[in-house]
Write a protein that holds these residues in place. Structure first.
Motif, mmCIF file in Angstrom:
data_model
loop_
_atom_site.group_PDB
_atom_site.id
_atom_site.type_symbol
_atom_site.label_atom_id
_atom_site.label_comp_id
_atom_site.label_asym_id
_atom_site.label_seq_id
_atom_site.Cartn_x
_atom_site.Cartn_y
_atom_site.Cartn_z
ATOM 1 N N LEU A 137 -12.495 1.114 15.574
ATOM 2 C CA LEU A 137 -11.657 -0.074 15.717
ATOM 3 C C LEU A 137 -10.265 0.294 16.237
ATOM 4 N N ALA A 138 -9.709 1.378 15.729
ATOM 5 C CA ALA A 138 -8.386 1.813 16.186
ATOM 6 C C ALA A 138 -8.432 2.189 17.666
ATOM 7 N N TYR A 139 -9.515 2.857 18.065
ATOM 8 C CA TYR A 139 -9.676 3.240 19.466
ATOM 9 C C TYR A 139 -9.730 2.002 20.364
ATOM 10 N N ARG A 140 -10.562 1.040 20.009
ATOM 11 C CA ARG A 140 -10.692 -0.174 20.830
ATOM 12 C C ARG A 140 -9.390 -0.967 20.857
ATOM 13 N N ARG A 141 -8.732 -1.073 19.729
ATOM 14 C CA ARG A 141 -7.472 -1.827 19.676
ATOM 15 C C ARG A 141 -6.405 -1.175 20.549
ATOM 16 N N ALA A 142 -6.457 0.151 20.665
ATOM 17 C CA ALA A 142 -5.467 0.877 21.458
ATOM 18 C C ALA A 142 -5.723 0.749 22.959
ATOM 19 N N GLN A 143 -6.902 0.291 23.350
ATOM 20 C CA GLN A 143 -7.225 0.183 24.773
ATOM 21 C C GLN A 143 -6.303 -0.776 25.522
ATOM 22 N N VAL A 144 -5.715 -1.729 24.839
ATOM 23 C CA VAL A 144 -4.744 -2.621 25.482
ATOM 24 C C VAL A 144 -3.596 -1.800 26.054
ATOM 25 N N PHE A 194 -4.599 -10.123 32.390
ATOM 26 C CA PHE A 194 -3.146 -10.164 32.344
ATOM 27 C C PHE A 194 -2.700 -11.603 32.547
ATOM 28 N N THR A 195 -1.943 -12.130 31.613
ATOM 29 C CA THR A 195 -1.409 -13.477 31.755
ATOM 30 C C THR A 195 0.098 -13.421 31.621
ATOM 31 N N ASN A 196 0.726 -14.431 32.152
ATOM 32 C CA ASN A 196 2.182 -14.472 32.117
ATOM 33 C C ASN A 196 2.747 -13.233 32.812
ATOM 34 N N GLY A 197 2.273 -12.993 34.021
ATOM 35 C CA GLY A 197 2.627 -11.746 34.707
ATOM 36 C C GLY A 197 1.828 -10.635 34.069
ATOM 37 N N THR A 198 2.502 -9.664 33.513
ATOM 38 C CA THR A 198 1.815 -8.620 32.737
ATOM 39 C C THR A 198 2.326 -8.630 31.297
ATOM 40 N N GLU A 199 2.956 -9.706 30.909
ATOM 41 C CA GLU A 199 3.529 -9.789 29.564
ATOM 42 C C GLU A 199 2.457 -9.822 28.480
ATOM 43 N N ARG A 200 1.380 -10.553 28.726
ATOM 44 C CA ARG A 200 0.314 -10.676 27.743
ATOM 45 C C ARG A 200 -0.940 -10.010 28.301
ATOM 46 N N VAL A 201 -1.525 -9.099 27.506
ATOM 47 C CA VAL A 201 -2.700 -8.358 27.944
ATOM 48 C C VAL A 201 -3.817 -8.545 26.923
ATOM 49 N N ARG A 202 -4.989 -8.817 27.438
ATOM 50 C CA ARG A 202 -6.186 -8.952 26.595
ATOM 51 C C ARG A 202 -7.216 -7.955 27.096
#
Length: 77
Positions: free
Chosen positions: A59-66, A8-16
């Protein structure tokens, strides 16, 4: 072994979201939500990464993990 991590960066604004595929203490391949596909880290991990990248559902599953896995860690709903 598999490891799931959220950054989490920029508070919780950006998630990786990062998923690591590990065997015998060596990372073979990983999925990084910033990249959006699996990346082989070793030649041994290349076949798995290529296989997973050909599977749209994976890929859709992993991308949705964010929004699913990481959301649960930051206490959102």
């Amino acid at each position: 072994q598999a490891k799931h991590e959220c950054y989490f960066t920029n508070g919780t604004e950006r998630v990786r979201y990062l998923y690591r595929d590990i065997y015998d203490r060596q990372q073979l391949a990983h999925f990084d939500s910033d990249v959006g596909v699996y990346v082989a880290d070793t030649e041994l991990g290349r076949p798995d990464a290529e296989h997973w990248n050909k599977d749209p559902a994976e890929l859709a599953y992993r991308r949705a993990q964010v929004d699913t896995f990481c959301q649960s860690l930051r206490g959102g709903g």
